[in-house]
Motif scaffolding. Structure first.
Motif, PDB file in Angstrom:
ATOM      1  N   TYR A  19     -10.134  -2.282  -5.887  1.00  0.00           N
ATOM      2  CA  TYR A  19      -9.608  -2.486  -4.352  1.00  0.00           C
ATOM      3  C   TYR A  19      -9.463  -1.129  -3.720  1.00  0.00           C
ATOM      4  N   ILE A  20      -8.862  -0.178  -4.516  1.00  0.00           N
ATOM      5  CA  ILE A  20      -8.683   1.136  -3.888  1.00  0.00           C
ATOM      6  C   ILE A  20      -9.836   1.946  -3.876  1.00  0.00           C
ATOM      7  N   LEU A  21     -10.784   1.791  -4.710  1.00  0.00           N
ATOM      8  CA  LEU A  21     -11.957   2.598  -4.573  1.00  0.00           C
ATOM      9  C   LEU A  21     -12.972   2.114  -3.219  1.00  0.00           C
ATOM     10  N   SER A  22     -12.700   0.685  -2.874  1.00  0.00           N
ATOM     11  CA  SER A  22     -13.705   0.202  -1.787  1.00  0.00           C
ATOM     12  C   SER A  22     -12.897   0.687  -0.619  1.00  0.00           C
ATOM     13  N   LYS A  23     -11.774   0.872  -0.553  1.00  0.00           N
ATOM     14  CA  LYS A  23     -10.887   1.506   0.655  1.00  0.00           C
ATOM     15  C   LYS A  23     -11.298   3.005   0.989  1.00  0.00           C
ATOM     16  N   ASP A  24     -12.408   3.575   0.156  1.00  0.00           N
ATOM     17  CA  ASP A  24     -12.754   4.974   0.442  1.00  0.00           C
ATOM     18  C   ASP A  24     -14.138   5.278   0.783  1.00  0.00           C
ATOM     19  N   GLU A  25     -14.741   4.274   1.636  1.00  0.00           N
ATOM     20  CA  GLU A  25     -16.020   4.077   2.016  1.00  0.00           C
ATOM     21  C   GLU A  25     -16.927   4.101   0.581  1.00  0.00           C
ATOM     22  N   SER A  26     -16.603   3.341  -0.314  1.00  0.00           N
ATOM     23  CA  SER A  26     -17.372   3.040  -1.488  1.00  0.00           C
ATOM     24  C   SER A  26     -17.492   1.593  -1.742  1.00  0.00           C
ATOM     25  N   LYS A  27     -19.023   1.217  -1.915  1.00  0.00           N
ATOM     26  CA  LYS A  27     -19.291  -0.216  -2.025  1.00  0.00           C
ATOM     27  C   LYS A  27     -18.872  -0.483  -3.713  1.00  0.00           C
ATOM     28  N   PRO A  63       0.895  -1.447   0.058  1.00  0.00           N
ATOM     29  CA  PRO A  63      -0.112  -0.069  -0.029  1.00  0.00           C
ATOM     30  C   PRO A  63       0.944   1.385  -0.058  1.00  0.00           C
ATOM     31  N   SER A  64       1.953   1.219   0.518  1.00  0.00           N
ATOM     32  CA  SER A  64       2.884   2.424   0.477  1.00  0.00           C
ATOM     33  C   SER A  64       3.791   2.502  -0.763  1.00  0.00           C
ATOM     34  N   SER A  65       3.742   1.718  -1.730  1.00  0.00           N
ATOM     35  CA  SER A  65       4.391   1.848  -2.946  1.00  0.00           C
ATOM     36  C   SER A  65       3.987   2.923  -3.944  1.00  0.00           C
ATOM     37  N   LEU A  66       5.076   2.969  -4.819  1.00  0.00           N
ATOM     38  CA  LEU A  66       4.517   4.230  -5.796  1.00  0.00           C
ATOM     39  C   LEU A  66       3.232   3.859  -6.695  1.00  0.00           C
ATOM     40  N   SER A  67       3.387   2.536  -6.896  1.00  0.00           N
ATOM     41  CA  SER A  67       2.161   2.096  -7.769  1.00  0.00           C
ATOM     42  C   SER A  67       0.881   2.047  -7.184  1.00  0.00           C
ATOM     43  N   ALA A  68       0.790   1.850  -5.825  1.00  0.00           N
ATOM     44  CA  ALA A  68      -0.375   1.975  -5.183  1.00  0.00           C
ATOM     45  C   ALA A  68      -0.775   3.545  -4.936  1.00  0.00           C
ATOM     46  N   GLU A  69       0.126   4.440  -4.838  1.00  0.00           N
ATOM     47  CA  GLU A  69      -0.212   5.676  -4.911  1.00  0.00           C
ATOM     48  C   GLU A  69      -0.743   6.077  -6.370  1.00  0.00           C
ATOM     49  N   ALA A  70      -0.139   5.649  -7.302  1.00  0.00           N
ATOM     50  CA  ALA A  70      -0.634   5.884  -8.371  1.00  0.00           C
ATOM     51  C   ALA A  70      -2.195   5.595  -8.576  1.00  0.00           C
ATOM     52  N   TYR A  71      -2.575   4.399  -8.346  1.00  0.00           N
ATOM     53  CA  TYR A  71      -3.893   4.026  -8.120  1.00  0.00           C
ATOM     54  C   TYR A  71      -4.649   4.848  -7.547  1.00  0.00           C
ATOM     55  N   ARG A  72      -4.222   5.417  -6.211  1.00  0.00           N
ATOM     56  CA  ARG A  72      -4.951   6.301  -5.381  1.00  0.00           C
ATOM     57  C   ARG A  72      -5.234   7.607  -6.123  1.00  0.00           C
ATOM     58  N   ARG A  73      -4.253   8.063  -6.946  1.00  0.00           N
ATOM     59  CA  ARG A  73      -4.149   9.174  -7.748  1.00  0.00           C
ATOM     60  C   ARG A  73      -5.402   9.195  -8.895  1.00  0.00           C
ATOM     61  N   LEU A  74      -5.542   7.850  -9.259  1.00  0.00           N
ATOM     62  CA  LEU A  74      -6.476   7.561 -10.095  1.00  0.00           C
ATOM     63  C   LEU A  74      -7.740   7.565  -9.894  1.00  0.00           C
ATOM     64  N   ARG A  75      -7.834   7.036  -8.252  1.00  0.00           N
ATOM     65  CA  ARG A  75      -9.234   7.084  -7.743  1.00  0.00           C
ATOM     66  C   ARG A  75      -9.730   8.674  -7.466  1.00  0.00           C
TER      67      ARG A  75
END
Length: 230
Positions: free
Chosen positions: A57-65, A10-22
């Motif tokens: 997965y990253i969308l589901s971690k932001d209080e989204s179903k 979750p702390s990788s640059l790749s995970a951060e890229a997905y968070r930015r996409l979200r």
């Protein structure tokens, strides 16, 4: 290959890229609601299923179903990526042999999956059917996001049929495999079909050791052009 990088690193640059996409999807949704999102690519092997899994997965971690639907009926992979059985799924629901509720599998917390289901002879006809349209409308009432894994655009017509029924499409490209010409062909088919293409994810960029799936996203809004790189 580490497929599920947003969960395992979750702390990788790749995970951060997905968070930015979200974040970009949520910003885009302020102008026009985006609930059903198709993930596709021009050709096979560009990593669209990996993007589907990690984005959901990253969308589901932001209080989204969030619901993933495996609409790649020719070469489904979501069930194996999540290590669950593909005993009943999408095709079984659409054929009437299985209830929708039974086909929805809870992966964890707010993340759910409908696998591809039984093998069928004519995937395009099924995905372009009124039953598929009704299914999308039904799940849209119960989920914040529906992320749809599909076949490649230039291989079969399945994806175009789906993309015209959904709110948005993201096209995935592989930095080491996808040529500019192939990517343009994919875009052209989507645009000609009047599909709402909101961005591109470029993966397999070796910017760093952990950054296997480096993200890239861009979109046009009138005369304004925005882009970000993860």
């Amino acid at each position: 290959v580490m497929m599920f990088i947003t969960k395992k690193k979750p702390s990788s640059l790749s995970a951060e890229a997905y968070r930015r996409l979200r974040t970009n999807i949520k910003l885009y949704s302020e102008e026009k609601p985006l609930k059903t999102i198709v993930i596709t690519s021009s050709i096979r092997g560009e990593g669209k299923s990996t993007v589907t899994q990690n984005l959901a997965y990253i969308l589901s971690k932001d209080e989204s179903k969030v619901l993933i639907i495996d609409c790649n009926l020719r070469k489904p992979s979501m069930h194996s990526m999540f290590s669950i059985e593909n005993n009943v799924g999408l095709t079984d629901v659409l054929s009437g042999s299985c209830d929708l509720e039974k086909a929805i599998k809870n992966i964890e917390e707010s993340l759910f999956l409908i696998t591809s289901g039984s093998i069928v002879d004519k995937p395009s006809e099924i995905l372009g059917s009124d039953s598929m349209k009704e299914l999308l409308e039904s799940v849209s009432n119960n989920f914040d996001y529906i992320i749809i894994d599909t076949s490649s655009i230039l291989v079969v017509s399945d994806t175009l049929l789906l993309a015209t029924q959904t709110d948005a499409t993201i096209i995935v490209a592989n930095a080491k495999k996808t040529t500019t010409n192939v990517l343009k062909q994919g875009y052209r088919q989507l645009i000609e079909s009047k599909v709402n293409v909101i961005g591109t994810v470029l993966n397999n960029c070796n910017k760093s050791i952990d950054n296997k799936y480096y993200g890239y996203y861009e979109r046009d809004r009138g005369n304004k052009h925005k882009k970000w790189k993860g």
